[in-house]
Design an enzyme around this catalytic site. Structure first.
Site, short mmCIF file in Angstrom:
data_model
loop_
_atom_site.label_atom_id
_atom_site.label_comp_id
_atom_site.label_asym_id
_atom_site.label_seq_id
_atom_site.Cartn_x
_atom_site.Cartn_y
_atom_site.Cartn_z
N THR A 1 -15.38 38.16 -31.55
CA THR A 1 -16.14 37.69 -30.39
C THR A 1 -17.38 37.01 -30.98
O THR A 1 -17.88 37.44 -32.03
CB THR A 1 -16.56 38.81 -29.41
N HIS A 2 -17.83 35.96 -30.36
CA HIS A 2 -18.95 35.16 -30.90
C HIS A 2 -18.64 34.64 -32.31
O HIS A 2 -19.56 34.40 -33.09
CB HIS A 2 -20.25 35.96 -30.96
N ASN B 1 0.82 -1.22 0.00
CA ASN B 1 0.00 0.00 0.00
C ASN B 1 0.85 1.27 0.00
O ASN B 1 0.52 2.24 -0.68
CB ASN B 1 -0.95 0.00 1.20
N LYS C 1 -4.35 3.94 -11.35
CA LYS C 1 -3.09 3.92 -12.10
C LYS C 1 -3.33 3.99 -13.60
O LYS C 1 -2.67 4.75 -14.31
CB LYS C 1 -2.30 2.64 -11.77
N SER D 1 -6.06 12.48 -47.46
CA SER D 1 -7.26 11.66 -47.35
C SER D 1 -7.07 10.40 -48.19
O SER D 1 -6.39 10.43 -49.21
CB SER D 1 -8.46 12.46 -47.86
N GLN E 1 -6.63 0.75 -7.08
CA GLN E 1 -5.77 0.21 -8.13
C GLN E 1 -6.09 0.82 -9.50
O GLN E 1 -5.20 1.06 -10.31
CB GLN E 1 -5.94 -1.32 -8.17
N1 ARG Z 1 -2.01 -3.23 -7.23
C1 ARG Z 1 -2.33 -2.64 -5.99
C2 ARG Z 1 -2.78 -1.20 -6.15
O1 ARG Z 1 -2.47 -0.61 -7.14
C3 ARG Z 1 -1.13 -2.66 -5.11
C4 ARG Z 1 -1.48 -2.61 -3.66
C5 ARG Z 1 -2.04 -3.91 -3.26
N2 ARG Z 1 -2.40 -3.90 -1.91
C6 ARG Z 1 -3.26 -4.76 -1.37
N3 ARG Z 1 -3.52 -4.65 -0.13
N4 ARG Z 1 -3.84 -5.68 -2.10
O2 ARG Z 1 -3.45 -0.67 -5.32
#
Ligand code: ARG
Length: 431
Positions: A156-157, A112, A326, A279, A323
């Protein structure tokens, strides 16, 4: 998938469920892997400083982590579905190479805080790139604003309004991208806090040397409270996407201008040939696809922000929902920075078509100048306005666009662009 770190005896893993849990996580972790390795090195050093790993173990772990980074960069180590995630892959590799020393690496940390610190370092890097892109774009805009000042219609507009100039247009975007660079810098400072050492979100019964990891990883401060460290996941991602979004909003409007200005109807601008495409069916076409994709890139940033905002409907503490943040930042920053990176070159090389811009300036576009001149001479403005409206069609008599621009002395306007002030702000922002 190799053996799981947390596997309990007697529980058989179900492949389908494992696939769902992993999703594209292990592939996404490639983005963050080198930062994860860097943070692992800092963590190992911190463990050595409090006597959890011996000096020799520390040296061996650091060397192996460097090797892993090299192998990863060279493509000799591939993070793939054999691993649950990047974090477990690091521990597995260290254990495979070093035995017990590898088995010690996870002392006092959790995936974490591991994912937090890796994504935090990644975000800092992206924000620095964002600031650099905005700074570079602003630099080109400043140069071009200080160069030619061709008259062009101001709208403008989307209706012809008053005489404007290419220098005013460029100086406007210069100031915009300077502000965007400042925003990126400020956001970087705001998120520049080290979450490593907060473990699962509640700290640990070890006097971790968090000051060491903070300095080693180049953070300016510690993120102190472990509960807050978890609360900041997603929140900091949104702040970074907001900074990116500010720049992309300016880019979207700039791209809109260019896509209009390159139509036959306006014909104010020619784009460098490389920025247009043909094109597949219409042999006559040259299309401004690059500008259009630049315009579209804001959508990806907004989508990323929206996804994370939706995810954050959560109680405190780590939740697996996080998660998915990401993928959002990788997508948003991927699209956004790719668009911004091309901008300085495009701006440096676009060409104005002076004749078309002059032809689009109508006599009535001098009417505001006429009214204000009368007001300066003592006629109450509203009266002068009515008189100028009645004779707008002939407002241009005896006037030139150059004279109109030369008279526009209000600070920031065409005759008083305040380029030295803008340049000074720009210089202070140098990466
Ligand atoms: N892949 C997880 C994430 O991006 C990593 C952390 C996982 N932690 C857990 N307690 N399962 O959050």
């Amino acid at each position: 998938m190799s053996e799981l770190l947390w596997q309990k005896a007697g529980v058989r893993t179900d492949e389908r469920i494992m696939r769902f849990l992993a999703g594209d996580d292990v592939l996404l972790d490639r983005e963050f892997f080198l930062h994860d390795i860097a943070a692992s090195k800092a963590h190992v050093e911190g463990l050595a400083r409090i006597g959890i790993v011996a000096a020799a173990e520390c040296a061996a772990l650091l060397a192996e982590l460097d090797l892993l980074a090299e192998d990863f960069r060279a493509g000799r180590f591939v993070l793939d579905a054999r691993h649950e995630d990047g974090h477990s892959a690091i521990e597995a590799r260290l254990t495979e190479r070093l035995g017990d020393a590898g088995r010690k690496v996870h002392t006092g940390r959790s995936r974490n805080d591991q994912v937090l610190v890796a994504t935090r370092l990644w975000l800092k890097q992206r924000l620095a790139e964002l600031a650099a892109c905005c700074h570079a774009a602003a630099g080109v805009c400043l140069d071009r604003a200080g160069g030619e000042a061709l008259p062009m219609p101001g709208y403008t507009h989307l209706q012809r309004a008053v005489v404007s100039s290419t220098a005013l247009w460029f100086a406007g975007f210069a100031e915009a991208f300077i502000d965007d660079a400042v925003r990126a810098r400020d956001t970087l400072t705001w998120i520049d806090a080290n979450p490593l050492g907060t473990a699962a979100g509640y700290g640990v019964n070890l006097a971790l040397d968090r000051d060491h990891t903070t300095a080693a990883l180049g953070f300016t401060r510690l993120q102190l409270n472990p509960v807050y460290a978890q609360l900041s996941r997603g929140k900091f991602e949104i702040a970074a996407l907001d900074a990116l979004g500010a720049a992309l909003l300016d880019l979207r409007r700039l791209a809109w201008d260019l896509s209009l200005f390159t139509t036959a109807e306006y014909a104010f601008v020619s784009l460098p040939a490389q920025y247009t495409t043909g094109s597949s069916i219409m042999p006559n076409k040259r299309n401004p696809d690059v500008v259009e994709l630049m315009r579209a890139s804001y959508a990806s940033v907004a989508a990323a922000r929206c996804e994370i905002e939706q995810l954050l409907s959560l109680p405190s503490g780590y939740q697996r929902d996080l998660q998915f943040s990401k993928g959002a930042i990788v997508h948003g920053f991927g699209r956004g920075l790719a668009a911004l990176e091309l901008l300085p070159d495009l701006l440096a090389r676009l060409q104005w078509n002076e004749a078309a811009m002059r032809a689009a300036i109508e006599p009535s576009m001098h009417a505001t100048d006429v009214a204000i001149e009368q007001a300066v001479a003592g006629v109450p403005f509203r009266e002068a306005y009515r008189a100028a409206a009645a004779t707008a069609a002939s407002a241009g008599a005896g006037r030139t666009p150059e004279a109109s621009l030369a008279a526009r002395v209000s600070p920031g306007a065409a005759a008083n662009l305040c380029l030295p002030e803008l340049r000074e702000r720009w210089r202070r922002l140098a990466p």
